[in-house]
Design an enzyme around this catalytic site. Structure first.
Site, short mmCIF file in Angstrom:
data_model
loop_
_atom_site.label_atom_id
_atom_site.label_comp_id
_atom_site.label_asym_id
_atom_site.label_seq_id
_atom_site.Cartn_x
_atom_site.Cartn_y
_atom_site.Cartn_z
N CYS A 70 72.29 82.55 2.48
CA CYS A 70 70.84 82.65 2.67
C CYS A 70 70.13 81.31 2.60
CB CYS A 70 70.24 83.65 1.68
SG CYS A 70 70.30 83.17 -0.06
N HIS A 122 67.88 85.21 -3.81
CA HIS A 122 68.07 85.46 -2.38
C HIS A 122 66.79 85.10 -1.64
CE1 HIS A 122 69.99 87.13 1.14
NE2 HIS A 122 68.98 87.94 1.35
N HIS A 134 67.66 87.34 7.26
CA HIS A 134 68.35 86.77 6.10
C HIS A 134 69.86 86.89 6.28
CE1 HIS A 134 68.99 90.78 3.82
NE2 HIS A 134 68.49 91.08 5.00
#
Length: 164
Positions: A70, A122, A134
């Site tokens: 990510c 994240h 993502h």
């Protein structure tokens, strides 16, 4: 016909004038903070991110040929699409960005989640319509998800911007 055109132009101006707050000497009117529309660079970030959908995932990955995680995805996209250096973990990226209220999200802003029982673990790129791109570890691919999806809604932490 000219009178009608003139009225069409003047009526909105008169209504706008009637809705303004009267000024008080020594006081300034409080205007709500409004973020400008997304910049061209922010839109470039979104387009670039969409082009990476289905790219393979790799922990620590920083380029699409080897795979992306990510934070590597965000760093790669911001560098290539907008010329903005963004590096480090998702938490590092969050610390350096400017806070944005979720209701004020614009395409190109970053959205952060607590997915590993750790704050800002994240990150994804907001693309509009409550969606974000993502690189989640579980799916093995860069993908698009909904902010309102149960998993992400429960883990949403904050939004940040590197624009405007």
């Amino acid at each position: 016909m000219r009178v009608r055109t003139l009225l069409t132009c003047l009526v909105p101006l008169l209504l706008l004038a009637c809705s303004s707050t009267p000024s008080v000497p020594g006081r300034t009117a409080q205007q709500p903070a409004v973020r400008p529309a997304s910049s061209d660079r922010a839109h470039d970030v979104v387009i670039f991110a969409l082009g990476l959908v289905d790219t393979g995932y790799r922990f620590g990955g920083k380029n699409p040929d080897a795979g992306l995680d990510c934070s590597g995805m965000v760093s790669y996209i911001f560098d290539r699409a907008a010329g903005i250096r963004v590096s480090g973990s998702a938490a590092d990226i969050a610390r350096r960005g400017r806070e944005v209220d979720r209701s004020g999200l614009r395409p190109g802003d970053l959205v952060f989640f607590n997915t590993r029982n750790a704050p800002f673990s994240h990150v994804g790129i907001y693309i509009g319509d409550e969606r974000f791109v993502h690189a989640p570890s579980g799916s093995g691919r860069v993908r698009i998800d909904q902010l309102g999806a149960r998993y992400y809604a429960q883990r949403f932490e904050a939004a940040r911007t590197y624009f405007d």
